[in-house]
Design a protein around this motif. Structure first.
Motif, short mmCIF file in Angstrom:
data_model
loop_
_atom_site.label_atom_id
_atom_site.label_comp_id
_atom_site.label_asym_id
_atom_site.label_seq_id
_atom_site.Cartn_x
_atom_site.Cartn_y
_atom_site.Cartn_z
N ALA A 14 0.84 -1.21 0.00
CA ALA A 14 0.00 0.00 0.00
C ALA A 14 0.87 1.25 0.00
CB ALA A 14 -0.92 -0.02 1.22
N ARG A 15 1.98 1.19 0.72
CA ARG A 15 2.89 2.35 0.74
C ARG A 15 3.55 2.55 -0.61
NH1 ARG A 15 4.03 7.33 1.64
NH2 ARG A 15 6.13 7.77 2.46
N LEU A 16 3.90 1.47 -1.28
CA LEU A 16 4.46 1.58 -2.63
C LEU A 16 3.47 2.24 -3.58
CD1 LEU A 16 6.19 -1.92 -3.00
CD2 LEU A 16 7.32 0.29 -2.77
N ARG A 17 2.22 1.83 -3.50
CA ARG A 17 1.18 2.42 -4.35
C ARG A 17 1.01 3.90 -4.04
NH1 ARG A 17 -4.39 3.39 -4.52
NH2 ARG A 17 -5.30 2.98 -6.59
N GLU A 18 1.02 4.23 -2.76
CA GLU A 18 0.87 5.63 -2.36
C GLU A 18 1.99 6.48 -2.94
OE1 GLU A 18 -0.08 7.80 1.84
OE2 GLU A 18 1.68 6.47 1.82
N LEU A 19 3.20 5.98 -2.88
CA LEU A 19 4.33 6.73 -3.42
C LEU A 19 4.23 6.88 -4.93
CD1 LEU A 19 7.21 5.16 -1.29
CD2 LEU A 19 6.39 7.52 -1.16
N ARG A 20 3.76 5.84 -5.60
CA ARG A 20 3.59 5.93 -7.07
C ARG A 20 2.57 7.02 -7.42
NH1 ARG A 20 -0.25 3.63 -10.28
NH2 ARG A 20 -0.88 2.03 -8.77
N LEU A 21 1.48 7.06 -6.69
CA LEU A 21 0.41 8.02 -7.00
C LEU A 21 0.78 9.44 -6.57
CD1 LEU A 21 -2.72 5.91 -5.99
CD2 LEU A 21 -1.78 6.30 -8.29
N MET A 22 1.71 9.55 -5.61
CA MET A 22 2.10 10.88 -5.12
C MET A 22 3.44 11.32 -5.72
SD MET A 22 1.12 10.41 -1.08
CE MET A 22 1.83 12.01 -0.65
N ARG A 23 3.81 10.77 -6.84
CA ARG A 23 5.07 11.11 -7.49
C ARG A 23 5.16 12.63 -7.72
NH1 ARG A 23 5.85 11.32 -13.20
NH2 ARG A 23 8.05 11.17 -13.83
N PRO A 24 6.30 13.24 -7.35
CA PRO A 24 6.43 14.70 -7.48
C PRO A 24 6.14 15.22 -8.88
CG PRO A 24 8.23 13.82 -6.18
CD PRO A 24 7.47 12.64 -6.69
N GLY A 25 6.48 14.48 -9.90
CA GLY A 25 6.24 14.93 -11.27
C GLY A 25 4.88 14.54 -11.82
N GLY A 26 4.03 14.02 -10.96
CA GLY A 26 2.72 13.55 -11.41
C GLY A 26 2.62 12.05 -11.27
N LYS A 27 1.44 11.57 -10.91
CA LYS A 27 1.28 10.14 -10.67
C LYS A 27 1.55 9.31 -11.92
CE LYS A 27 -3.72 9.78 -11.49
NZ LYS A 27 -5.01 9.45 -10.87
N LEU A 28 2.00 8.09 -11.68
CA LEU A 28 2.25 7.13 -12.75
C LEU A 28 1.22 6.01 -12.67
CD1 LEU A 28 6.13 6.70 -12.55
CD2 LEU A 28 4.88 7.85 -14.38
N THR A 29 0.81 5.50 -13.81
CA THR A 29 0.00 4.28 -13.80
C THR A 29 0.94 3.10 -13.57
OG1 THR A 29 0.24 3.86 -16.17
CG2 THR A 29 -1.59 5.30 -15.47
N GLY A 30 0.38 1.97 -13.22
CA GLY A 30 1.20 0.79 -13.05
C GLY A 30 1.98 0.43 -14.30
N PRO A 31 1.33 0.38 -15.46
CA PRO A 31 2.07 0.06 -16.69
C PRO A 31 3.17 1.08 -17.00
CG PRO A 31 -0.26 -0.31 -17.03
CD PRO A 31 -0.13 0.36 -15.70
N GLN A 32 2.94 2.36 -16.70
CA GLN A 32 3.97 3.36 -16.94
C GLN A 32 5.20 3.12 -16.06
OE1 GLN A 32 1.60 6.88 -16.18
NE2 GLN A 32 1.39 7.35 -18.37
N LEU A 33 4.95 2.82 -14.79
CA LEU A 33 6.07 2.54 -13.90
C LEU A 33 6.80 1.27 -14.32
CD1 LEU A 33 7.78 3.11 -11.42
CD2 LEU A 33 6.03 2.00 -10.01
N ALA A 34 6.02 0.26 -14.71
CA ALA A 34 6.64 -0.98 -15.17
C ALA A 34 7.54 -0.73 -16.37
CB ALA A 34 5.56 -2.00 -15.53
N GLY A 35 7.09 0.16 -17.27
CA GLY A 35 7.90 0.48 -18.44
C GLY A 35 9.21 1.14 -18.06
N LEU A 36 9.16 2.06 -17.07
CA LEU A 36 10.38 2.72 -16.62
C LEU A 36 11.36 1.73 -15.99
CD1 LEU A 36 8.93 5.96 -14.95
CD2 LEU A 36 10.21 5.80 -17.10
N LEU A 37 10.81 0.73 -15.31
CA LEU A 37 11.65 -0.23 -14.60
C LEU A 37 12.05 -1.43 -15.46
CD1 LEU A 37 9.71 -0.24 -11.21
CD2 LEU A 37 12.01 0.66 -11.60
N GLY A 38 11.38 -1.61 -16.59
CA GLY A 38 11.64 -2.78 -17.41
C GLY A 38 11.08 -4.05 -16.82
N TRP A 39 10.00 -3.91 -16.04
CA TRP A 39 9.34 -5.04 -15.41
C TRP A 39 8.04 -5.36 -16.14
CZ3 TRP A 39 9.19 -3.17 -9.59
CH2 TRP A 39 10.50 -3.10 -9.10
N PRO A 40 7.56 -6.61 -16.05
CA PRO A 40 6.18 -6.89 -16.49
C PRO A 40 5.23 -6.11 -15.59
CG PRO A 40 7.10 -8.78 -15.34
CD PRO A 40 8.23 -7.83 -15.52
#
Length: 284
Positions: A14-40
């Motif tokens: 839940a904390r990981l999700r909170e940090l993703r949605l509160m990203r300083p440059g604007g929230k990321l969707t799950g697929p967007q973050l996965a793309g940045l990380l190279g993860w499925p």
């Protein structure tokens, strides 16, 4: 998996999700973050949903990708908090059995009194090398872990020096099943039983055996070790648990004392060992 462990994993997610949605440059969707990380993208949702345990490397990559590297220490502390108690074999054995044995040795070295119960295997503290070798080989096969068996055997043998230090006390209970389980060839088990017989009477080791025929007040299952009055170590197929809270230590102490009521000592323990030994003479 324990409820406490799962709740902690879900809280971290839940904390990981909170940090993703509160990203300083604007929230990321799950697929967007996965793309940045190279993860499925499924890995994002598994971590956030508490379906998968993050590694420290996952947490570092996550916080870097969302532009909040300062959050790593907080997340790593959360992870360490619940992994201290529940240590998965997959993670522990990724580098082989020797490091696991050495971590255990370090805890035992700062211990004066040990109360142990084993229901199906001779305790490591009093295993001989051949018996230990077969035990490690079985578990290496089960977990598909590196086969550093000889290094692990040496580390376990080093632990046994504890028994020869003045002032130490090893109070160990074994179910008769451990004397008869052919985890190794009969000749190896015979030698191990001879070792057990020789331990009876040592001033640092009190060996009790719960025979099959003894009435028991509790199911003789789940091996565990109590180190002084500060830590309980117990194992399951998927993980090892290290419990340091007072309530669990009191519970395991009560279980040990209950099992002890059914144990045989001295000459009676010798007779049980000899009976098990005699069944091996015709097996070679």
């Amino acid at each position: 998996m324990s409820t406490d462990y799962q709740q902690a994993r879900e809280s971290l997610g839940a904390r990981l999700r909170e940090l993703r949605l509160m990203r300083p440059g604007g929230k990321l969707t799950g697929p967007q973050l996965a793309g940045l990380l190279g993860w499925p993208h499924s890995k994002i949702y598994k971590l956030e949903g508490g379906k998968q345990t993050a590694s420290r490397e996952d947490l570092r990559a996550w916080t870097a990708a969302i532009g909040q590297p300062d959050a790593f220490d907080e997340l790593a502390a959360r992870l360490a908090g619940f992994e201290t108690q529940i240590r998965s074999w997959r993670r522990q054995l990724s580098s082989g059995h020797r490091p696991v044995q050495e971590r255990c040795n370090a805890e035992i070295d700062r211990t004066t009194i040990i109360h142990a119960w084993e229901e199906s295997v001779v305790p490591g503290m009093i295993q001989n090398a051949d018996y230990a070798r077969h035990v490690f080989a079985r578990y290496a096969t089960l977990h598909d872990s590196p086969r550093d068996i000889e290094e692990a055997v040496r580390a376990r043998a080093q632990r046994q020096e504890w028994l020869f230090r003045a002032g130490h006390r090893f109070h160990v209970l074994i179910w008769e099943a451990a004397l008869r389980s052919l985890i190794c060839p009969p000749s190896v088990l015979a030698s191990q039983l001879d070792r057990l017989a020789g331990i009876i009477g040592m001033d640092t080791c009190e060996l009790g055996i719960v025979p099959f025929t003894a009435p028991v007040k509790i199911v003789p299952a789940n091996g565990f070790w109590i180190l002084d009055d500060r830590l309980v170590m117990t194992e399951d197929w998927h993980a090892e648990l290290w419990l340091d809270d007072a309530s669990n230590i009191a519970l395991y102490t009560k279980i040990w004392k209950t099992l002890r009521e059914s144990a045989a000592y001295g000459a009676d323990a010798h007779s049980i060992i000899n009976a098990a030994r005699s069944t091996l003479s015709s097996r070679g």
